[in-house]
Design a protein around this motif. Structure first.
Motif, PDB file in Angstrom:
ATOM      1  N   ILE A 268     -48.020 -55.696  16.091  1.00 46.75           N
ATOM      2  CA  ILE A 268     -48.869 -55.210  14.669  1.00 46.75           C
ATOM      3  C   ILE A 268     -47.875 -55.181  13.806  1.00 46.75           C
ATOM      4  N   GLY A 269     -46.321 -54.860  14.107  1.00 44.30           N
ATOM      5  CA  GLY A 269     -45.178 -54.713  13.071  1.00 44.30           C
ATOM      6  C   GLY A 269     -44.651 -56.069  12.600  1.00 44.30           C
ATOM      7  N   ALA A 270     -45.374 -56.986  12.974  1.00 37.36           N
ATOM      8  CA  ALA A 270     -44.508 -58.257  12.741  1.00 37.36           C
ATOM      9  C   ALA A 270     -44.629 -58.713  11.371  1.00 37.36           C
ATOM     10  N   VAL A 299     -37.706 -57.428  11.272  1.00 37.19           N
ATOM     11  CA  VAL A 299     -38.600 -58.151  10.825  1.00 37.19           C
ATOM     12  C   VAL A 299     -39.590 -58.072  11.946  1.00 37.19           C
ATOM     13  N   PHE A 300     -39.505 -57.242  13.165  1.00 36.18           N
ATOM     14  CA  PHE A 300     -40.413 -56.996  14.246  1.00 36.18           C
ATOM     15  C   PHE A 300     -41.256 -55.696  14.113  1.00 36.18           C
ATOM     16  N   ARG A 301     -40.483 -54.558  13.662  1.00 34.57           N
ATOM     17  CA  ARG A 301     -41.078 -53.207  13.610  1.00 34.57           C
ATOM     18  C   ARG A 301     -41.889 -52.868  14.571  1.00 34.57           C
ATOM     19  N   PHE A 302     -41.077 -52.949  15.699  1.00 30.19           N
ATOM     20  CA  PHE A 302     -42.141 -52.497  16.913  1.00 30.19           C
ATOM     21  C   PHE A 302     -42.667 -51.158  17.068  1.00 30.19           C
ATOM     22  N   ARG A 303     -41.907 -50.433  16.109  1.00 34.60           N
ATOM     23  CA  ARG A 303     -42.273 -48.799  16.470  1.00 34.60           C
ATOM     24  C   ARG A 303     -43.836 -48.597  16.189  1.00 34.60           C
ATOM     25  N   ILE A 385     -31.322 -40.373  18.899  1.00 36.11           N
ATOM     26  CA  ILE A 385     -30.648 -41.405  18.028  1.00 36.11           C
ATOM     27  C   ILE A 385     -31.859 -41.306  16.894  1.00 36.11           C
ATOM     28  N   ALA A 386     -31.754 -40.721  15.673  1.00 41.10           N
ATOM     29  CA  ALA A 386     -32.837 -40.698  14.912  1.00 41.10           C
ATOM     30  C   ALA A 386     -33.525 -42.141  14.437  1.00 41.10           C
ATOM     31  N   ASP A 387     -32.742 -43.159  14.215  1.00 42.92           N
ATOM     32  CA  ASP A 387     -33.019 -44.391  13.989  1.00 42.92           C
ATOM     33  C   ASP A 387     -33.174 -45.275  15.184  1.00 42.92           C
ATOM     34  N   GLY A 388     -32.799 -44.928  16.449  1.00 41.42           N
ATOM     35  CA  GLY A 388     -32.893 -45.563  17.768  1.00 41.42           C
ATOM     36  C   GLY A 388     -34.342 -46.325  17.945  1.00 41.42           C
ATOM     37  N   PRO A 389     -34.702 -47.283  18.694  1.00 36.84           N
ATOM     38  CA  PRO A 389     -35.776 -47.666  19.017  1.00 36.84           C
ATOM     39  C   PRO A 389     -36.891 -46.657  19.667  1.00 36.84           C
ATOM     40  N   GLN A 395     -42.092 -41.286  17.840  1.00 42.41           N
ATOM     41  CA  GLN A 395     -42.373 -40.577  16.522  1.00 42.41           C
ATOM     42  C   GLN A 395     -43.759 -41.176  15.869  1.00 42.41           C
ATOM     43  N   GLU A 396     -43.746 -42.418  15.978  1.00 42.26           N
ATOM     44  CA  GLU A 396     -45.153 -43.167  15.589  1.00 42.26           C
ATOM     45  C   GLU A 396     -46.298 -42.841  16.405  1.00 42.26           C
ATOM     46  N   CYS A 397     -45.957 -42.654  17.732  1.00 45.61           N
ATOM     47  CA  CYS A 397     -46.932 -42.296  18.724  1.00 45.61           C
ATOM     48  C   CYS A 397     -47.504 -40.849  18.348  1.00 45.61           C
ATOM     49  N   ARG A 398     -46.718 -40.042  17.850  1.00 45.31           N
ATOM     50  CA  ARG A 398     -46.829 -38.521  17.679  1.00 45.31           C
ATOM     51  C   ARG A 398     -47.676 -38.421  16.276  1.00 45.31           C
ATOM     52  N   ARG A 399     -47.295 -39.491  15.553  1.00 49.89           N
ATOM     53  CA  ARG A 399     -47.986 -39.361  14.432  1.00 49.89           C
ATOM     54  C   ARG A 399     -49.476 -39.070  14.307  1.00 49.89           C
ATOM     55  N   GLU A 400     -49.848 -40.275  15.494  1.00 50.10           N
ATOM     56  CA  GLU A 400     -51.356 -40.827  15.710  1.00 50.10           C
ATOM     57  C   GLU A 400     -51.898 -39.456  16.751  1.00 50.10           C
ATOM     58  N   LEU A 401     -51.247 -39.256  17.647  1.00 46.48           N
ATOM     59  CA  LEU A 401     -51.675 -38.605  18.878  1.00 46.48           C
ATOM     60  C   LEU A 401     -51.373 -37.137  18.749  1.00 46.48           C
ATOM     61  N   GLY A 402     -50.283 -36.781  18.224  1.00 45.68           N
ATOM     62  CA  GLY A 402     -49.793 -35.308  18.432  1.00 45.68           C
ATOM     63  C   GLY A 402     -48.786 -35.205  19.357  1.00 45.68           C
ATOM     64  N   GLY A 403     -48.547 -34.100  19.787  1.00 46.99           N
ATOM     65  CA  GLY A 403     -47.584 -33.922  20.776  1.00 46.99           C
ATOM     66  C   GLY A 403     -46.094 -33.335  20.290  1.00 46.99           C
ATOM     67  N   THR A 404     -45.099 -33.457  21.073  1.00 50.12           N
ATOM     68  CA  THR A 404     -43.860 -32.893  20.791  1.00 50.12           C
ATOM     69  C   THR A 404     -42.746 -33.390  21.063  1.00 50.12           C
ATOM     70  N   MET A 405     -41.683 -33.583  20.425  1.00 50.16           N
ATOM     71  CA  MET A 405     -40.247 -33.885  20.693  1.00 50.16           C
ATOM     72  C   MET A 405     -39.356 -32.940  20.618  1.00 50.16           C
TER      73      MET A 405
END
Length: 415
Positions: A268-270, A299-303, A385-389, A395-405
């Motif tokens: 999806i991030g390709a 170029v892949f943006r797997f997040r 690590i904030a920019d780590g994979p 974070q992208e999962c939490r953006r859609e689903l909710g939850g906490t880190m």
């Protein structure tokens, strides 16, 4: 000389969806040398199996069959969990081990491996309970539905695209049910419909049990049984969230040719750059400066794969319980036993984001440090690590689903 066309420029991203408010999470943890014993202790600490499963339920156990060794879900933990379900007084339901390993041979890999994680491979596990007089323990191999003539990973394809349980088994590709990443790529939330070999009930993962032309209302419970392993520079760590990659259909969208203009969950991030390079991947392997560009640029943006999975859980089916079988974890690899660590832990939560974050911070990362792994692994196995994979993925999962880190919002219940 290779000509690098204009598609090498990056598409600008739209405004990201805002995060929902963070919630509280509880993680149940049990440790010890006996996987069955700690599984039972963990279930007891949850309030008993009856808190999640009743005697008439269809129970789907989503395992990870794509890999073997530490890459697959530990089967001793699954076996004890199955045993606990079967001990429910008057249990008249059924248990189905299910997964889509996305390969051309759906019954291979973790189903048949002799490099087991636990006493059994998955076929042996089902056979063990059948031999004990439990024909209501079965399996199902979900299999990609559409064409996939040029797969970038596994070659699974060609089962059946269906629209309703009355049409038989396959995947539903509902074109108005999709995730769109900020760069404009769109992924359909394809989901499986499959028929139990024991009862003949057809299970629609989104809408429930179907028989004799109608939905029956029989409860279908979904347990997400994950392993935990290092998964390279684009993904970081595999655990509960990424285990949903064996629920979706990888033939649905790029690199599969249909539906037109869509991308599968993994891709999806390709970017256009990635697609050009994937098309020329044989040449790229031979040209060092191009390969370096490919590896060093986003170029892949797997997040955004986690965005798909988060929306999938919200719109299609969220697991009733997520379990990480961290008996053996792969601090450096999913398959190499020399890069595994004996953590002897089982974890469970209804919040997969919190579960993956906490398990990585408190089990995977300390194990990586303890074995003296190079900084490469320490960084990739660090969820803070904030920019780590892994951080960006969760974070992208939490953006859609909710939850906490947020560790302050996570309660740990030891048993």
């Amino acid at each position: 000389m290779i000509y690098l066309p204009q598609i090498m420029s990056y598409a600008s991203a739209g405004e990201p969806k805002p995060f929902p408010p963070e919630t509280e999470a509880t993680i149940y943890r049990a440790t010890g040398p006996d996987p069955g014993e700690i599984t039972r202790r963990m279930v007891d600490s949850l309030g008993g199996i009856g808190k999640f499963i009743d005697k008439d339920n269809i129970v789907i156990l989503k395992v990870n069959s794509q890999w073997w060794n530490q890459g697959m879900t530990n089967t001793d933990v699954i076996a004890e969990f199955v045993r606990i379900i079967l001990e429910i007084p008057g249990f008249a339901g059924e248990i189905v081990l299910a997964d889509n390993n996305q390969s051309e041979t759906p019954g291979g890999r973790g189903w048949t491996t002799d490099k087991r994680n636990g006493r059994f491979n998955y076929n042996e596990l089902v056979g063990y309970f059948n031999d004990k007089g439990h024909p209501n323990v079965t399996k199902y191999h979900w299999h990609p539905a559409g064409p996939n003539p040029n797969p970038l990973q596994f070659g699974g394809s060609g089962n059946s695209v269906v629209g309703h349980p009355s049409e038989g088994d396959g995947y539903v590709w509902q074109e108005d049910l999709y995730y769109e990443c900020p760069h404009g790529n769109r992924c359909l939330l394809a989901y499986p419909i499959f028929t139990s070999a024991f009862s003949g009930v057809t299970i629609d993962l989104k809408n429930g049990a179907f028989r004799d032309g109608q939905y029956t209302g029989q409860p279908v419970k979904f347990i997400n049984f994950a392993a935990m392993n290092h998964h390279g520079p684009y993904a970081g760590v595999t655990a509960a969230v990424k285990n949903y990659m064996g629920v979706v259909d990888m033939s649905c969208g790029y690199p599969g040719p249909t539906p037109d203009g869509t991308f599968n969950t993994h891709h999806i991030g390709a970017s256009a750059t990635f697609r050009w390079m994937a098309h020329h991947r044989r040449t790229i392997r031979m040209v060092p400066f191009v390969r370096e560009f490919y590896e060093r640029h986003p170029v892949f943006r797997f997040r955004y794969t986690a965005g798909v999975l988060g929306k999938y859980m919200r719109e299609i089916r969220r697991a009733d319980l997520n379990i990480i079988t961290a008996i053996r974890i792969g601090w450096g690899d999913r398959l190499d036993p020399a890069m595994a660590y004996q953590a002897d832990t089982v974890l469970a939560s209804t919040d997969p984001v919190a579960l993956d974050y906490w398990a990585t911070a408190n089990i995977m990362l300390p194990a990586t440090i303890e074995v003296g792994a190079p900084d490469y692994y320490r960084k990739l196995n660090n969820p803070d690590i904030a920019d780590g994979p892994l951080h960006t993925f969760l974070q992208e999962c939490r953006r859609e689903l909710g939850g906490t880190m947020d560790p302050a919002r996570i309660e740990i219940v030891e048993s």
